[in-house]
Enzyme design. Sequence first.
Site, PDB file in Angstrom:
ATOM      1  CD  GLU A  88      -1.293  -6.522   5.399  1.00  0.00           C
ATOM      2  OE1 GLU A  88      -1.002  -6.948   4.267  1.00  0.00           O
ATOM      3  OE2 GLU A  88      -1.400  -5.300   5.655  1.00  0.00           O
ATOM      4  CB  CYS A 118      -0.970  -0.060   1.177  1.00  0.00           C
ATOM      5  SG  CYS A 118      -2.330   1.080   1.009  1.00  0.00           S
ATOM      6  CB  VAL A 175      -1.556 -18.293  28.943  1.00  0.00           C
ATOM      7  CG1 VAL A 175      -0.875 -18.977  27.782  1.00  0.00           C
ATOM      8  CG2 VAL A 175      -2.997 -18.727  29.079  1.00  0.00           C
ATOM      9  CG  ASP A 176       0.923 -14.214  28.714  1.00  0.00           C
ATOM     10  OD1 ASP A 176       0.531 -15.072  27.908  1.00  0.00           O
ATOM     11  OD2 ASP A 176       0.439 -13.070  28.782  1.00  0.00           O
ATOM     12  CB  SER A 177       3.423 -15.962  34.572  1.00  0.00           C
ATOM     13  OG  SER A 177       2.329 -16.608  35.169  1.00  0.00           O
ATOM     14  CG  HIS A 192      -3.698  -3.921   3.251  1.00  0.00           C
ATOM     15  ND1 HIS A 192      -2.678  -3.428   4.025  1.00  0.00           N
ATOM     16  CD2 HIS A 192      -4.321  -2.853   2.705  1.00  0.00           C
ATOM     17  CE1 HIS A 192      -2.685  -2.104   3.971  1.00  0.00           C
ATOM     18  NE2 HIS A 192      -3.672  -1.738   3.170  1.00  0.00           N
ATOM     19  CB  SER A 251      -0.381 -14.553  37.441  1.00  0.00           C
ATOM     20  OG  SER A 251      -0.341 -14.974  36.085  1.00  0.00           O
ATOM     21  N   GLY A 252       0.139 -17.862  37.274  1.00  0.00           N
ATOM     22  CA  GLY A 252      -0.529 -19.086  36.828  1.00  0.00           C
ATOM     23  C   GLY A 252      -1.237 -18.882  35.502  1.00  0.00           C
TER      24      GLY A 252
END
Length: 517
Positions: free
Chosen positions: A170, A82, A224-226, A168, A221-222
Site C-alpha cells: 500500500e 506484515c 470543500v467538504d460542506s 507493504h 462554511s463554503g
Amino acid sequence: MSEQAVWIVDFGSQYTQLITKKIREVGHSSVIITVENAREKMEQGTLPQALILSGGPQSVFVDQGDYSFLFADPKLPILGICFGMQLIGQYYSGKVVRGTMGEYGPAKIKLTSQMSIPGLPANIQVWMSHSDHLLHAPENFSVVMESLNGLIAAIKSDDLPIMGLQFHPEVEHSDHGKEILAYFLEEVANLKKDWSRKAMLEDALAEVGQVGEEVVLCAFSGGVDSLVAATLAARILKDRLYCFFVNNGLLRPQDLDHIEALIKETNLNIEVIDASQTFLTKLAGVDDPEKKRKIIGNLFIEVFEQKVHQFEQERNIHFSHLLQGTLYPDVIESISPHGKGGKSATIKSHHNVGGLPERMKLKLLEPLRFLFKDEVRSLGRELGLRHSWVYRHPFPGPGIGIRVLGRVTPEYVAYVQQSDQILFEELHHFNLYDSVWQALTVMLPVKTVGVKGDARAYEEVICVRIVGSVDGMTADWSDLPKLFLKKVSNRITNEVKGITRVVYDITSKPPGTIEWE
Ligand code: XMP
C-alpha cells in the site's frame, strides 16, 4: 457503502488508511473495521467480500488474542499484510520466528516460479517494516515471493483463497503495489470491480435519499467538504436544503468573495447571517487562545441556533437533519490504534459545530463519511463544481480569531485581512496556490523598530506561514522562490499601514502546529 465491501481489519498499522485508499484506487469498495467489530459481525453471520488483515505494531509472540474467527469460513478470501501474514502463518501452523534484526525500508524481492502477475518483472523493490518473520510456510502454502536475502516475502495457499505479504504493497515506496493488490482481489478472491467515481456518487446520493420528504439544514462554511456535501444533497433535496453561513467577522476577503460567487453561481439556498459585530464585541480584551476558541465556538452555536428558530417560525418549517461534510478520517480517528477500541466507531462531530445536533435534536446526515479528501474533491468535480472551489485551502472555523495572537481588535483583524489578501493574490500570480496545502498570515503580539521614509517606525509584525501537507496531521514549511517571498513582503510592508516587518515561518509540524494558536 455496502456491508459486503472488502474489510480492512485494523491491527493498528500506521498504513491502514492507505490500504483502504489503494484498494479503492484499484476499483474495489473497502472499509476499515476494528478487530472486535469484525468479530461481532462475523459471529452474527455477516461476511465481507474479502478480509485484509493489516500490519500492526505488535508481535504474534506478545499478542496472544484468539483470532480464529477470521479463518472460520475457508471460502472467505484473506490477504494478510506484515503482522497479518504472520497471523495466517501461525493459524495454519507455519513457523513464525522472533526477529533479531528485521528488515526496515526498501528491500528487493523476487517472484518465485510459483507466481506470475501480469506486468510484474521478476525482481521488484518493496517497503518492509518488520522484525518477526515466517521461517516456514504452512503446509499447502507456497512461497511465492522471496527477499534477495532469502526471507519469505509472500505466501499463497494452494487450495484456499488466502495470501500473505510480508511487505507493504500500500505504500508508494513499493513498486507495483497496486498490481499486487489487484491480483489478490481479482485473481485470488475473484471479485468484480465495484468502486468508481460514479459508484461513490450513487452511494452518497442514496444516503441523502433516506431523508425522505424532510427538510435539512446545513452549517455551511463554503469549504470543500460542506460545499460538496451541500451540492450533492441539493441534487435530491432541491429546495428542502438550507445552507446557513455565519459571518463571524473573522473571515478573509477571499472567503466573502467565495460565498458571493456561490450565491450567484450555484442553486444552493444560502442564508448569510452577519454576526461580525457580536463576535468582535465578545472577543474584546480576551487574549488566551483557548478562551478565544471557546467564545467563538459557543457564539457560533448561539447565533446559528437563534437564526434557525427564527427561520423555522417565519417559514413554518421544521428541520429534521443537520447535513455535515464529515470525512472518513474523522470517522476512523475514533477507532483505537490497536484495533480493539470498542464495538463500533463513534463518529466525532465536527469541531466547528460540536454540540449543535444534540442541542437542536437534529439527526445527522453525513453522506461523505466514507470518503477521503481526494475522493471528495473528485466527487465535487463530478458534480460540476469549479476546480478552484474544490481545491480551496482549508481555513479554520475560528478564522482570524486565532491568527491575531493575543487580543483581537478590529484594527488587527484588518491587518491580517489585508496581508492575507496580498499573499493570496501573489500565490495565484506565481501559480503556487495549488502546490501548497495552506498559506496564512499571522499578526504577532510584538512591535519592532523600523524605518519608513526617513522616520523611525515602531510597528506590528506579520508572519507568513506556508506549508505542504497531505492531511494536515504533519506538515513541512514550503521552500518557495525568493522572488515570490520578496514580492509578498514588499507589498505587505508597503500596502498594509501599521506593518513594518514580515517574517517567514520555517517550522515543520511537528513540533509546530500549522496555526499559531
Ligand atoms: P494545526 O494548527 O492543529 O491545524 O496544525 C491542522 C489543520 O486544522 C485546521 N484547524 C482547524 N480547523 N477548526 C477548523 O475547522 C479549528 O478550530 C481548527 N484549528 C486548526 C488548520 O487550519 C489546519 O488546516
